[in-house]
Each structure stands twice: as C-alpha cells, then as structure tokens.
Enzyme design. Structure first.
Site, PDB file in Angstrom:
ATOM      1  N   HIS A   1      -1.045   5.854   6.588  1.00 31.07           N
ATOM      2  CA  HIS A   1      -0.285   5.909   5.275  1.00 31.07           C
ATOM      3  C   HIS A   1      -0.102   7.499   5.013  1.00 31.07           C
ATOM      4  O   HIS A   1      -0.657   8.509   5.419  1.00 31.07           O
ATOM      5  CB  HIS A   1      -1.238   5.294   4.189  1.00 31.07           C
ATOM      6  CG  HIS A   1      -1.238   3.792   4.390  1.00 31.07           C
ATOM      7  ND1 HIS A   1      -2.090   3.290   5.205  1.00 31.07           N
ATOM      8  CD2 HIS A   1      -0.680   2.981   3.741  1.00 31.07           C
ATOM      9  CE1 HIS A   1      -2.087   1.800   4.851  1.00 31.07           C
ATOM     10  NE2 HIS A   1      -1.148   1.549   4.040  1.00 31.07           N
TER      11      HIS A   1
ATOM     12  N   SER B   1       0.917  -1.187   0.058  1.00 30.33           N
ATOM     13  CA  SER B   1      -0.085   0.109   0.083  1.00 30.33           C
ATOM     14  C   SER B   1       0.788   1.288  -0.020  1.00 30.33           C
ATOM     15  O   SER B   1       0.402   2.320  -0.624  1.00 30.33           O
ATOM     16  CB  SER B   1      -0.891  -0.070   1.147  1.00 30.33           C
ATOM     17  OG  SER B   1      -0.324  -0.249   2.372  1.00 30.33           O
TER      18      SER B   1
END
Length: 305
Positions: free
Chosen positions: A275, A63
């Site tokens: 993230h 990711s």
C-alpha cells in the site's frame, strides 16, 4: 537714500470691489458644491468577495482510500488521517462530511463497511451523502481483482504461475468487476446527483527499472504491473460511462515503487504491505486528485446554496 523701484516693477495687490468679492465667493461655493455632488455620485469601491465555501466531501472505498500503509490507524477499517480523505480535508478546499472507507472493501454488493455499495447505502441513510454533496472520491476494485493473492503468488511461485494468474484474473475476474462497478457507479450517481465524482486508480507497486524487489524478479514485477494496468483500464472505462472523473496515479508513483531508492509503497512482508506509505499518499495521491480534479475550480464554480 534707498532708490525706489519704478512703478511698473512694484508688486501690486489687486483691489476688489464688494461686488467682485461676492462673485469670487459665489464661484468658490459653486465649486465646493459640485465637488461634493460628484463625490456622492461616484460608485463605491467593490467589496472584497467572501472566500468560497469548502466543498462538502464524502470519501468511499477500500484500503487505498482509507490510508492503509500510512500508519496512525483508527477502528477496524484502519482509517488513517494521513490517507487521502484526511489530507484533502486539511487543505481547506473541502470539508470531509463523511468517511465511509474501509480496508478490505469490495465493489461487489454487500453490507457496509466491507462493501462500497453498502457504504453508499449507509451514508445515504445517515444523511451525510445526498444532493448536498459536492465531491466524492472512490477507490474500488483492487480487492475484487485479488491484488493481495496475485502479489503473493508472484512473490512465491515460479514466474509462469504469476503470469498465468494475472491472465486468468484479466479474463475472468475483470468482466465481473466491470458489471459491479456499473451498478455501484449508478447507485452513487443517484445518491449524489450534484456531486463531482472522482475515481482514483491504483499505482504500480513495483519499479522494475531498479531491479529485483521483495523477492520478485524483474519479469514478475512487470507482470504484476501489467495486471494493475488492466484493472485500471476497467476502472477508467466504467468511470467514463457514468461521467465520473478518472484520476490515474501510476505516473505520480513513477520510480517510487518497491525496489526504488525512495519507495512510496510499503513492503510485502509488512502488516499493511503493498500500500502507499505516508509519503505516497501525500506526494502521489493528494496532488493527483487535487490537481487532476481541479478542486479549486470546483470550489469557485460551486452553485450557491
């Protein structure tokens, strides 16, 4: 009556005989011929060299490679054009030949797209990864190390539980990850023998210098960041063993973790939390890879096809 100038002061017009005129004309023709000959023999100005061709680029990984956190996702792998592959492609130095990245991918063997070795195999079969590939970026290891699980424990459990989990991960999980990375990097080198392979590290998710963040105490943040450092050390060692270029990101994200006034990390409570956000990829990951790998130099030194 106008006085005449003395003879010596008058402007005299030269008188040429026919023979003298022929000599002057011959000299003039000779000079013209020599000038034309020298012009013809002079080397032509060098042509402006054509700009180098973009590097054939393949993106692999999890990711943090697919762009999770940046928004504007497509497909089940949640790839974003605002992630590293899309940003590099927009620079013009590279041409994104294939993007095999996928949120949730691991370094351990398995099927594509949830396994990075599977991504390599699939792109090889498709012909988009091979001897013609000039550049590969790869991010793998965070899911193997249980990034999300560790973060959740550190946020909800007592500090001692957070520290214990980080220590267990370092002692038990990272050695297995090192073996999986060795196999993955060997597979990747065989698949793209001419490529410059860039291994990207993980940033610190927290900036403890600004105090508590996302329900994590200062010691918990420091413990989690220390776990990230241990993970990055394994990635760096594996990259060096295979001659790959290691590009860290912790320095680029300094003072931009959770808790900072301008965080480049999404909050833990968000669907794509923990993230980099769009700014994190643009101002953290992109310059780290572009400058750390010196893509402009790679482009100039690329062998003629």
């Amino acid at each position: 009556m106008t006085a005449r100038r003395p003879f010596a002061a008058r402007r005299l017009r030269p008188v040429r005989t026919p023979a003298a005129r022929r000599r002057v004309l011959s000299a003039a023709l000779l000079m013209a011929f020599l000038a034309a000959s020298l012009s013809a023999c002079s080397p032509a100005s060098p042509a402006t060299p054509a700009p180098p061709e973009p590097l054939s680029y393949v993106a692999l990984g999890d990711s943090y490679a697919s762009g999770l956190g940046a928004g504007s996702y497509s497909g089940e792998c949640r790839r974003s054009p605002l992630g590293l592959p899309g940003l590099l492609d927009a620079e013009g130095t590279v041409d994104l030949a294939a993007d095999g990245t996928c949120a949730g991918a691991v370094a351990a063997p398995g099927a594509a797209p949830s396994s990075v070795p599977g991504q390599v195999s699939q792109l090889m079969e498709e012909g988009s990864l091979g001897p013609q590939t000039d550049l590969v970026t790869v991010s793998a290891g965070g899911n193997d190390a249980g990034f999300g699980q560790v973060a959740g424990t550190c946020a909800a459990a007592p500090l001692e539980s957070c520290r214990r989990l980080v220590e267990e991960t370092t002692a038990l999980v990272l050695p297995a990850l090192a073996r999986d990375l060795d196999a993955l990097y060997g597979q990747l080198r065989r698949a793209a023998p001419e490529a410059a392979v860039v291994v990207t590290g993980y940033p610190h998710l927290f900036s403890p210098e600004f105090g508590a963040a996302d329900a994590l105490s200062l010691p918990a943040q420091e413990a989690f960041n220390a776990g990230t450092d241990s993970l990055n050390a394994v990635l760096e060692e594996a990259a060096a063993a295979h001659g790959f270029l290691w590009v860290p990101t912790t320095e680029g994200f300094r003072s931009h973790g959770l808790g900072a006034p301008e965080p480049w990390i999404t909050g833990a409570g968000e669907p794509d939390g923990l993230h980099p956000n769009a700014e994190g990829y643009r101002s953290g990951y992109l310059p780290a890879v572009r400058d750390g790998a010196d893509l402009a130099a790679l482009q100039r030194e690329r062998p003629a096809q």
